[in-house]
Design an enzyme around this catalytic site. Sequence first.
Site, PDB file in Angstrom:
ATOM      1  N   HIS A 172       0.841  -1.202   0.000  1.00 32.64           N
ATOM      2  CA  HIS A 172       0.000   0.000   0.000  1.00 32.64           C
ATOM      3  C   HIS A 172       0.873   1.247   0.000  1.00 32.64           C
ATOM      4  CE1 HIS A 172      -3.442   2.565   0.913  1.00 32.64           C
ATOM      5  NE2 HIS A 172      -2.646   3.192   1.756  1.00 32.64           N
TER       6      HIS A 172
ATOM      7  N   ASP B 182     -14.707   3.570   7.874  1.00 30.62           N
ATOM      8  CA  ASP B 182     -13.655   4.448   7.354  1.00 30.62           C
ATOM      9  C   ASP B 182     -14.182   5.290   6.202  1.00 30.62           C
ATOM     10  OD1 ASP B 182     -10.924   5.465   6.878  1.00 30.62           O
ATOM     11  OD2 ASP B 182     -11.204   4.402   4.988  1.00 30.62           O
TER      12      ASP B 182
ATOM     13  N   ARG C 139     -13.816  13.666   7.441  1.00 31.72           N
ATOM     14  CA  ARG C 139     -12.510  14.308   7.715  1.00 31.72           C
ATOM     15  C   ARG C 139     -12.109  15.238   6.583  1.00 31.72           C
ATOM     16  NH1 ARG C 139      -8.854   9.477   8.002  1.00 31.72           N
ATOM     17  NH2 ARG C 139      -7.188  10.982   8.172  1.00 31.72           N
TER      18      ARG C 139
ATOM     19  N   LYS D 256      -8.512  -0.852   6.649  1.00 33.75           N
ATOM     20  CA  LYS D 256      -8.793  -1.422   5.325  1.00 33.75           C
ATOM     21  C   LYS D 256      -7.808  -2.531   4.988  1.00 33.75           C
ATOM     22  CE  LYS D 256      -8.677   2.789   3.756  1.00 33.75           C
ATOM     23  NZ  LYS D 256      -8.802   4.142   3.291  1.00 33.75           N
TER      24      LYS D 256
HETATM   25  N1  URA Z   1      -5.348   7.331   2.890  1.00 37.00           N
HETATM   26  C1  URA Z   1      -6.362   6.774   3.579  1.00 37.00           C
HETATM   27  O1  URA Z   1      -6.920   5.763   3.177  1.00 37.00           O
HETATM   28  N2  URA Z   1      -6.745   7.371   4.728  1.00 37.00           N
HETATM   29  C2  URA Z   1      -6.162   8.476   5.211  1.00 37.00           C
HETATM   30  O2  URA Z   1      -6.556   8.962   6.257  1.00 37.00           O
HETATM   31  C3  URA Z   1      -5.116   9.053   4.491  1.00 37.00           C
HETATM   32  C4  URA Z   1      -4.720   8.441   3.322  1.00 37.00           C
END
Ligand code: URA
Length: 442
Positions: free
Chosen positions: A82, A161, A168, A187
């Site tokens: 990732h 999320d 956010r 995730k």
């Molecule tokens: N990528 C994500 O999936 N979440 C974050 O908070 C920042 C980058």
Amino acid sequence: MNTVDLITKKRNGGTLSPEEIKFLVDGYTAGEIPDYQMSAFLMAVYFRGMNVEETVELTDAMRLSGDVVDLSAIKGIKVDKHSTGGVGDKTTLIVGPLAAACGVPVAKMSGRGLGFTGGTVDKMEAIPGFKTAMEESDFIDQVNTCGIAVIGQTGQIAPADKKIYALRDVTATVENLSLITSSIMSKKLAAGSDAILLDVKCGKGAFMKTEEDAEKLGRLMVDIGNSSGKKTMAVISDMEQPLGCAVGNALEVAEAIDVLKGQGPEDITELSLKLAGIMIYLSRVAGTDGLGLEEGIARGQEAAEQALQDGSALEKFRRFVSGQGGDPGIAEDPGRLPQAKLSKQILAQQEGFVSALDAMTIGLASQHTGAGRQRKEDEIDLSAGIVLAKKLGDTVRCGEVLCTLYGNDEDKLALACEEAVKAFIIDDTKPEERKLIKKIIE
Ligand code: URA
């Protein structure tokens, strides 16, 4: 439990219990806690922070808010990679086939681009015919037969999320270590792999502007991954300037093919080989089983270099593309990828050295060409983007091409040029060379 009390506790610098964190995450996901209360809570976290235990609990509550993928039907140690996001980062398209060619089962879910950063799913959709959505059983079959499958994230992975990240984004609470960590790791931990490799970017084109902050984020994510029973490692890598030369979906696919042919830019080739080497080590294939960290990574990297040289990584790429319905002929003829009708060059107005090449500005310029989206629902132009002719530290003569912008809309291209020109600073002193791979965290 009462939401106002929990917001007050965090606002006053208190530590929340696992039950309190679960109450907030579950309540918000179920729609029982409204956006305005969650916004206030997130802002309290932004200013007061969370300790490691709270971050672990937040990650776990978010991970368990949706499906947890079961990849046990895939043989071997599955390793996920990732990137925290950047400009020109097409490493998944290179590292996936490289690692798979060396025996790593790559079963990956990727995301789309937003704002100035790109996303792997958009890049793969630039390949004619390529399907980024698959039934779970087909996904597993493709990994077992071909060694690699990459699909878009399903709606059921960590829905908490999805909701919290969207909030956010509009409440100025993205840049917090615990919130970023829990968002990414919830995730990754739900996606079913056995080991995780994180490429944490730092510099002007990354969330984390300094190496120190990137290292803190990498350390926290690695600790949380390991404490959840998945072997996790992180690489801190430079994102001051774009990675490679191509930015934009089809353009990046073409560059990934160049790298797999051994003809790509040096920086992205170096990073891809390192990431593939670590994935091979984490998967304990290609003779790395039983080796220690340094020796294992070195052996893994040798295997990746061999796969690049003998053409097996490129062959794996072809099979991966055709397995997901795409045209493998792009490997021989990248002209089969979407092509833009218009192009514009930016020329140097003075001679000297490229002393700054701002990744974020290039990312924004690429977005203006049509290659990126401002809002999630925006359509993108898969053929659009930018190819850099000069990178940091290069010498430049007056009138030389700095970069070429591609697109299909004159107005968008003009706006993109206005932005792209701001990314380059040319002066008399050669800038200090920047280290691409800054640190490996175990
Ligand atoms: N990528 C994500 O999936 N979440 C974050 O908070 C920042 C980058």
